[in-house]
Design a protein around this motif. Structure first.
Motif, short mmCIF file in Angstrom:
data_model
loop_
_atom_site.label_atom_id
_atom_site.label_comp_id
_atom_site.label_asym_id
_atom_site.label_seq_id
_atom_site.Cartn_x
_atom_site.Cartn_y
_atom_site.Cartn_z
N VAL A 133 62.90 70.64 30.88
CA VAL A 133 61.96 69.79 31.63
C VAL A 133 61.82 70.34 33.04
CG1 VAL A 133 61.43 67.47 32.46
CG2 VAL A 133 62.51 67.77 30.22
N TYR A 134 60.63 70.82 33.32
CA TYR A 134 60.33 71.45 34.60
C TYR A 134 59.84 70.43 35.62
CZ TYR A 134 57.79 74.49 37.87
OH TYR A 134 57.32 75.11 39.00
N GLU A 135 59.04 69.49 35.15
CA GLU A 135 58.41 68.51 36.03
C GLU A 135 58.18 67.23 35.25
OE1 GLU A 135 54.25 69.28 37.64
OE2 GLU A 135 55.39 70.81 38.71
N ILE A 136 58.21 66.08 35.95
CA ILE A 136 57.81 64.82 35.34
C ILE A 136 56.83 64.12 36.26
CG2 ILE A 136 59.95 64.50 34.02
CD1 ILE A 136 60.77 62.39 36.11
N HIS A 137 55.91 63.38 35.65
CA HIS A 137 54.96 62.55 36.39
C HIS A 137 54.98 61.18 35.75
CE1 HIS A 137 53.19 66.04 38.46
NE2 HIS A 137 53.36 66.66 37.31
N LEU A 138 55.35 60.16 36.53
CA LEU A 138 55.42 58.79 36.04
C LEU A 138 54.29 58.01 36.68
CD1 LEU A 138 59.28 58.30 36.45
CD2 LEU A 138 58.03 59.21 34.49
N LEU A 139 53.36 57.54 35.87
CA LEU A 139 52.18 56.84 36.35
C LEU A 139 52.30 55.36 36.03
CD1 LEU A 139 49.67 59.43 34.87
CD2 LEU A 139 50.67 59.44 37.16
N GLY A 140 52.43 54.53 37.05
CA GLY A 140 52.59 53.09 36.81
C GLY A 140 53.80 52.84 35.94
N GLY A 141 54.90 53.48 36.29
CA GLY A 141 56.08 53.49 35.43
C GLY A 141 56.75 52.15 35.24
N ALA A 142 56.95 51.78 33.99
CA ALA A 142 57.71 50.58 33.63
C ALA A 142 59.17 50.99 33.50
CB ALA A 142 57.17 50.00 32.33
N VAL A 143 59.70 51.47 34.60
CA VAL A 143 61.06 52.01 34.60
C VAL A 143 61.71 51.70 35.94
CG1 VAL A 143 60.37 54.29 35.43
CG2 VAL A 143 62.37 54.10 33.98
N ASN A 144 63.01 51.59 35.92
CA ASN A 144 63.78 51.28 37.12
C ASN A 144 63.58 52.36 38.18
OD1 ASN A 144 65.96 50.92 38.98
ND2 ASN A 144 67.01 49.72 37.42
N ASN A 145 63.43 51.96 39.42
CA ASN A 145 63.29 52.94 40.50
C ASN A 145 64.58 53.07 41.31
OD1 ASN A 145 63.30 50.58 41.95
ND2 ASN A 145 61.39 50.96 43.04
N ASN A 146 65.70 52.71 40.72
CA ASN A 146 66.99 52.82 41.37
C ASN A 146 67.32 54.30 41.58
OD1 ASN A 146 69.90 53.25 41.54
ND2 ASN A 146 70.06 51.03 41.23
N LYS A 147 67.37 54.71 42.83
CA LYS A 147 67.59 56.12 43.18
C LYS A 147 68.88 56.68 42.58
CE LYS A 147 67.83 59.16 47.18
NZ LYS A 147 67.90 59.27 48.63
N LEU A 148 69.93 55.89 42.60
CA LEU A 148 71.22 56.34 42.08
C LEU A 148 71.14 56.68 40.58
CD1 LEU A 148 74.21 56.91 42.52
CD2 LEU A 148 74.65 54.49 42.13
N LYS A 149 70.44 55.84 39.80
CA LYS A 149 70.32 56.10 38.36
C LYS A 149 69.58 57.41 38.11
CE LYS A 149 70.65 51.44 36.61
NZ LYS A 149 70.08 50.41 35.75
N TRP A 150 68.53 57.67 38.88
CA TRP A 150 67.77 58.91 38.72
C TRP A 150 68.60 60.11 39.17
CZ3 TRP A 150 63.59 59.49 35.85
CH2 TRP A 150 62.85 58.36 35.52
N GLU A 151 69.38 59.96 40.25
CA GLU A 151 70.23 61.05 40.72
C GLU A 151 71.29 61.39 39.69
OE1 GLU A 151 71.57 59.68 44.55
OE2 GLU A 151 69.81 60.50 45.57
N LEU A 152 71.83 60.37 39.02
CA LEU A 152 72.83 60.63 37.98
C LEU A 152 72.25 61.49 36.86
CD1 LEU A 152 74.60 57.14 37.72
CD2 LEU A 152 75.58 59.27 38.57
N ILE A 153 71.01 61.21 36.48
CA ILE A 153 70.34 62.02 35.44
C ILE A 153 70.11 63.43 35.95
CG2 ILE A 153 68.18 62.34 34.17
CD1 ILE A 153 68.04 59.26 33.97
N GLU A 154 69.62 63.54 37.19
CA GLU A 154 69.32 64.85 37.75
C GLU A 154 70.59 65.70 37.90
OE1 GLU A 154 66.70 66.60 41.42
OE2 GLU A 154 67.91 64.83 41.80
N ASN A 155 71.67 65.09 38.32
CA ASN A 155 72.90 65.84 38.61
C ASN A 155 73.76 66.14 37.38
OD1 ASN A 155 72.31 65.92 41.34
ND2 ASN A 155 73.31 63.95 41.72
N ARG A 156 73.42 65.58 36.24
CA ARG A 156 74.26 65.81 35.07
C ARG A 156 74.00 67.19 34.46
NH1 ARG A 156 72.46 64.97 29.79
NH2 ARG A 156 70.23 64.79 30.07
N LYS A 157 72.97 67.90 34.91
CA LYS A 157 72.64 69.22 34.35
C LYS A 157 73.40 70.31 35.05
CE LYS A 157 68.40 67.70 32.56
NZ LYS A 157 67.04 67.61 32.50
#
Length: 178
Positions: free
Chosen positions: A154-178
């Protein structure tokens, strides 16, 4: 489409990073990709493009279910006195909207399963890089995909009107697990 079934439709061949678009809630069975074509035209005019079809619930079916429950709920009070009608009116509203709530919750669960299965489909494409673009509940599919995917495809993601949590920590955990 069977329960939890999903498939990729190849929209076009091309050069560059492969794109997968993912619709949101109530788009099941909708084959119209005109809005996606307009959105991708300027930034990704020649990229290979796939569209993910998944069981996101269907607007027409939801309208039919809601209309049926509405008619059934109001046919009972129609035969009763005016006083009984006012007593029944609150449950009638609950009956009308319970179908919408049920459909949303069902789609939430299926979006998670779809996202968990998407990495397998991405792997089968045998591409180096991929761009995921999701609208509404399609963003949630991407979120769950990112939690499961084991490669750096996954090179890039675009979330348009995302029905998803915007909690920065949760996204950082996903990003940093690689």
């Amino acid at each position: 489409m069977k329960r939890n079934q999903m498939f990729l439709e190849k929209i076009r061949d091309g050069k560059g990073t492969t794109i997968i678009t993912i619709d949101g809630f109530l788009n099941e069975g909708n084959s119209n990709i005109d809005d996606w074509q307009k959105a991708l035209r300027n930034k990704y005019p020649n990229n290979p493009w796939f569209h993910l079809h998944w069981k996101s619930e269907n607007l027409n079916k939801l309208i039919q279910k809601t209309a049926t429950s509405f008619l059934l709920a109001y046919s009972i009070p129609a035969t009763l006195s005016l006083m009984a009608t006012s007593i029944i009116s609150i449950p009638v509203v609950l009956i009308r909207f319970s179908g919408i709530i049920f459909s949303w919750r069902k789609a939430l669960k299926i979006s998670e399963k779809t996202g968990e299965n998407l990495p397998k489909i991405i792997e089968e494409l045998k591409v180096e890089k991929i761009i995921l673009v999701g609208h509404s509940l399609g963003s949630r599919v991407i979120y769950h995909c990112l939690k499961k995917i084991k490669t750096n495809t996954v090179y890039e993601i675009h979330l348009l009107g995302g029905a998803v949590n915007n909690n920065k920590l949760k996204w950082e955990l996903i990003e940093n697990r690689k």
